[in-house]
Design an enzyme around this catalytic site. Structure first.
Site, short mmCIF file in Angstrom:
data_model
loop_
_atom_site.label_atom_id
_atom_site.label_comp_id
_atom_site.label_asym_id
_atom_site.label_seq_id
_atom_site.Cartn_x
_atom_site.Cartn_y
_atom_site.Cartn_z
N SER A 214 9.01 5.69 18.51
CA SER A 214 10.22 5.27 17.83
C SER A 214 11.35 4.90 18.78
O SER A 214 12.47 4.70 18.35
CB SER A 214 10.69 6.36 16.86
OG SER A 214 11.00 7.53 17.57
N CYS A 215 11.08 4.80 20.07
CA CYS A 215 12.10 4.40 21.03
C CYS A 215 12.05 2.90 21.24
O CYS A 215 11.00 2.32 21.42
CB CYS A 215 11.90 5.11 22.36
SG CYS A 215 12.30 6.86 22.28
N ILE A 216 13.20 2.30 21.25
CA ILE A 216 13.31 0.85 21.43
C ILE A 216 13.14 0.50 22.90
O ILE A 216 13.57 1.16 23.77
CB ILE A 216 14.65 0.33 20.89
CG1 ILE A 216 14.71 0.59 19.40
CG2 ILE A 216 14.84 -1.13 21.21
CD1 ILE A 216 16.05 0.29 18.77
#
Length: 109
Positions: free
Chosen positions: A107-109
């Protein structure tokens, strides 16, 4: 591919290990040094926490979950995103996962 000392390791385009078996503490130190960071005890506590979490859950935690896990395992006084950013300025969840030899948090950009 990245070269650290006499070792060549396969990494993806973002620098994450393709083979987790390539990871060891020396490699983590070399990766951090390449970013201008000297791993201290506080860094290793987070890296060990991440490796334990990954071993239990099969993934690296994203930032919010990382802060909660730091509070649970290392104490609420350590669960401060600013403190984590001081340790891992490129983004605690992503950068620490890379040093820990784990896949990039999903979920990290």
């Amino acid at each position: 591919m990245l070269t650290f000392g006499d070792r060549i390791v396969a990494v993806d385009a973002r620098g994450y290990l393709l083979d987790p078996a390539d990871w060891d503490r020396t490699l983590a130190e070399a990766m951090a040094a390449a970013d201008g960071i000297r791993l201290e005890a506080a860094h290793w506590q987070v890296l060990d926490l991440l490796r334990d979490y990954h071993g239990e859950h099969g993934q690296a935690p994203a930032m919010r979950l990382l802060v909660r896990e730091v509070a649970r395992v290392l104490g609420s006084e350590r669960a401060d995103s600013r403190a984590l950013y001081r340790l891992f300025p490129q983004g605690p969840a992503k950068q620490a996962a890379r040093y820990a030899g784990l896949p990039r948090p999903t979920s990290c950009i």
